[in-house]
Write a protein that holds these residues in place. Structure first.
Motif: not given
Length: 64
Positions: A1-23
């Motif tokens: 799974m590819v991390n589409k976020y490059h910094s903490f500021d890029d993260l949306p206010l809420t994330l899905k569990v699938e978004d948590l995996m690459p982070i």
């Protein structure tokens, strides 16, 4: 799974569990285990699980 976020500021206010995996560089089962056990607090919206951005930071501060 590819991390589409490059910094903490890029993260949306809420994330899905699938978004948590690459982070956190963890697998699907581990991500769901962290949410189910309450180590990472989450919110249920209907059938969906959402993780507030602040909870990821709290988890990292507690376990870092």
């Amino acid at each position: 799974m590819v991390n589409k976020y490059h910094s903490f500021d890029d993260l949306p206010l809420t994330l899905k569990v699938e978004d948590l995996m690459p982070i956190l560089c963890i697998g699907r089962n581990t991500a769901y285990d962290l949410v189910r056990s309450g180590q990472i607090k989450s919110i249920r919206v209907g059938r969906n699980i959402r993780i507030p951005k602040s909870e990821i930071l709290s988890f990292l501060n507690r376990n870092g």
